[in-house]
Design an enzyme around this catalytic site. Sequence first.
Site, PDB file in Angstrom:
ATOM      1  N   HIS A  30       0.831  -1.210   0.000  1.00 42.17           N
ATOM      2  CA  HIS A  30       0.000   0.000   0.000  1.00 42.17           C
ATOM      3  C   HIS A  30       0.864   1.259   0.000  1.00 42.17           C
ATOM      4  O   HIS A  30       0.681   2.148  -0.842  1.00 42.17           O
ATOM      5  CB  HIS A  30      -0.918   0.000   1.220  1.00 42.17           C
ATOM      6  CG  HIS A  30      -1.747   1.236   1.358  1.00 42.17           C
ATOM      7  ND1 HIS A  30      -3.053   1.311   0.926  1.00 42.17           N
ATOM      8  CD2 HIS A  30      -1.454   2.469   1.876  1.00 42.17           C
ATOM      9  CE1 HIS A  30      -3.524   2.526   1.169  1.00 42.17           C
ATOM     10  NE2 HIS A  30      -2.570   3.244   1.746  1.00 42.17           N
ATOM     11  N   GLU A  31       1.784   1.341   0.937  1.00 40.99           N
ATOM     12  CA  GLU A  31       2.592   2.557   1.036  1.00 40.99           C
ATOM     13  C   GLU A  31       3.480   2.738  -0.191  1.00 40.99           C
ATOM     14  O   GLU A  31       3.754   3.871  -0.602  1.00 40.99           O
ATOM     15  CB  GLU A  31       3.429   2.543   2.314  1.00 40.99           C
ATOM     16  CG  GLU A  31       2.611   2.602   3.590  1.00 40.99           C
ATOM     17  CD  GLU A  31       1.667   3.797   3.647  1.00 40.99           C
ATOM     18  OE1 GLU A  31       2.007   4.856   3.076  1.00 40.99           O
ATOM     19  OE2 GLU A  31       0.592   3.667   4.256  1.00 40.99           O
TER      20      GLU A  31
ATOM     21  N   HIS B 211       1.768   4.762  -2.778  1.00 37.13           N
ATOM     22  CA  HIS B 211       1.972   6.205  -2.609  1.00 37.13           C
ATOM     23  C   HIS B 211       3.343   6.609  -3.160  1.00 37.13           C
ATOM     24  O   HIS B 211       3.484   7.659  -3.799  1.00 37.13           O
ATOM     25  CB  HIS B 211       1.907   6.579  -1.132  1.00 37.13           C
ATOM     26  CG  HIS B 211       0.531   6.560  -0.542  1.00 37.13           C
ATOM     27  ND1 HIS B 211      -0.525   7.287  -1.065  1.00 37.13           N
ATOM     28  CD2 HIS B 211       0.044   5.928   0.556  1.00 37.13           C
ATOM     29  CE1 HIS B 211      -1.594   7.097  -0.315  1.00 37.13           C
ATOM     30  NE2 HIS B 211      -1.285   6.273   0.663  1.00 37.13           N
TER      31      HIS B 211
ATOM     32  N   HIS C 252       3.273   6.948  -6.813  1.00 38.78           N
ATOM     33  CA  HIS C 252       2.562   8.165  -7.196  1.00 38.78           C
ATOM     34  C   HIS C 252       3.534   9.351  -7.194  1.00 38.78           C
ATOM     35  O   HIS C 252       3.474  10.232  -8.067  1.00 38.78           O
ATOM     36  CB  HIS C 252       1.401   8.403  -6.226  1.00 38.78           C
ATOM     37  CG  HIS C 252       0.285   9.213  -6.785  1.00 38.78           C
ATOM     38  ND1 HIS C 252      -0.872   9.482  -6.083  1.00 38.78           N
ATOM     39  CD2 HIS C 252       0.131   9.846  -7.969  1.00 38.78           C
ATOM     40  CE1 HIS C 252      -1.682  10.212  -6.807  1.00 38.78           C
ATOM     41  NE2 HIS C 252      -1.089  10.469  -7.955  1.00 38.78           N
TER      42      HIS C 252
END
Length: 676
Positions: free
Chosen positions: A464-465, A468, A471
Amino acid sequence: MSDNPFFAASTLVHELPPFAEIREEHYLPAFERGMADQLAEIAAIVADPEAPTFDNTVVALERSGALLGRVRLVFENQDASDNTPAVQELSARISPRLAAHRDAIHLDAALYARVSALYEARDTLGLDPQDLRLLERHHLRFVRAGARLSAADQDRLREINAQLATDATAFQQNVLAASRAGAVVLDSAEQLDGLSADAVAAAAENGRVLGHPGKYVLNLKNTSHQSELSRLTDRGLRARLLAASVDRAADTNGPLAIRLAGLRAERAALFGYPNHAAYVVADETAGTVEAVDTMLAGLVPAAVANAEREAARLAEAAAADGVTGIAAHDWAYYSERVRQSAYDLDAASLRPYFELERVLRDGVFFAAGLAYGLTFTERPDLLGYHPDARVFEVFEADGTPIGLFLGDFHARDSKIGGAWMNELVHQSGLLGQLPVVVNNLNIPRPPAGEPVLLIWDEVRTLFHEFGHALHGLFSDVRYPFFAGTEVPRDFVEFPSQVNEMWMTWPEVLANYARHHVTGKPLPEEVVRKMAAAEKFGEGFKTVEYLAAALLDWAWHTVPAGQEIADAREFEAAALAAAGLAVPAIPPRYRSTYFTHVFANDYSAGYYAYIWSEVLDADTVEWFRGNGRTVRESGGVFRAELLSRGGSVDALDCFRAVVGRDPEIAPLLARRGLAGV
């Protein structure tokens, strides 16, 4: 301090901050000069005798504040990841000064006049789409920051912003202190019956590090639920551990939560909004309070019904132990028992297959190579901000560098709980900068020489991290205003949630899920059982999340002037009104340690996780069924969405990928709510 390393741009690779040179005493002088320099730059823009142009006003504004940006990004990361007493003291001092600095810029009437003149003439300026969006977004930022308010209202706004900054910093520091104080200290390994041997060893190592040699310490994670609850056989210890979690900062942060919510409501009223939530959501993809109300309220009945069915199964398992009814500290324990019985799946037995280094390199990095062609080279010659922070250089498939990734994976006493991504350098075509991003997790450290074995939720968090991080790394915009994760709050979780899909993607899972001793892959039948077992527990997870989201919403839909006497009483009434007063399932965060909304920028925005999950679930279906290869799909997702940052309307990015508006059906199926 002529040798202050913040006073000039870093000469290291991709402007990685020179952590070997940075000392805590450098921060305050750098903040002070950075603010002074930016105000001088703003004064020069205002004093320009030439009529305002896009370049001499908007672009000049984008170029301003370079020194302040350098120190702020580094300090914010340290404030969260290595929070020493000196850093805490400076954070309390500098937060209101930074708020006042932002107000000094956005409430500068002459500066706003230049921006406004350009905005009014925007259709005649011949700007390209990104330039036009930058002008529009800057203008909106000035308006939402109070540029149009009366002088008296602006004065009150400055007071509110300074107090909010002070209170938010105090709230976070109180949570950190309460989490440290609430760690559960135990005298013997026997008390930890049910935990795996490596988890017991990690608790012993934690005791040694925290000054309790010979004892065993369970640190509090940032959420209400504590992962050890699923394994500890001692019911009394489970109750003690959960109580330590949910009672955190009750005395110190209750009054702060009340004041923060009240000040935010008052500020919203200055802008003509009925409450803080209306002010916030007006600039998000949801658009209106009613849209959020409709989505959240629509999910509650099905989620609660699903949780009630799960509770009935848990009660049957508990009855075999002579336990009548399911208390909150029993839920995770008997959920694990049901999973073992119904799905023949023991979560603890899976940990040897999820060794951190293998999950990182052969899972997270491998998936990024599979979908996007990335490669990663660790750079031990480059120092991070803490010995735990590892630096990796990231390259395109053709060897072109795209930035740096720092991984800081272990828990420590100076780090706040949870997991997050920060940027240390924003990507910007205008400034010629490539991104430098960092992921922070809180994985317990085992004794020296022992492997770091993850639970399944920690594997998910790692993926998940890193979503980011991608991104930020893939950002390809002209202006720092739009870089990376500078997107609406209810959109920012979407790419990270999409990245979770790779953890179970067959090719990726087979590559990293291998026993750390034997090297044997996770058996296929176990993978199938995991998929089936994932569905059980969705009721709990959805209710837990919705309770937190609606709690945040309740605090921030309070109108200005409404008195709140007691934070816990307000919380109980809010959960009851939402239909989520489920004693056995406390909210994912209770009010007094809900740092997302009281100390960070998720206020009236915690709904963003499930709002983004609508987009995420829909996009995962697109990845699986669009007829392209994984690399081709990754290329589309990167080009049309991940690289755009905030330079394009967020939902337009989604439509450019999927080809239509989002649909909720995939989310309902994933959460076990379809047809409920």
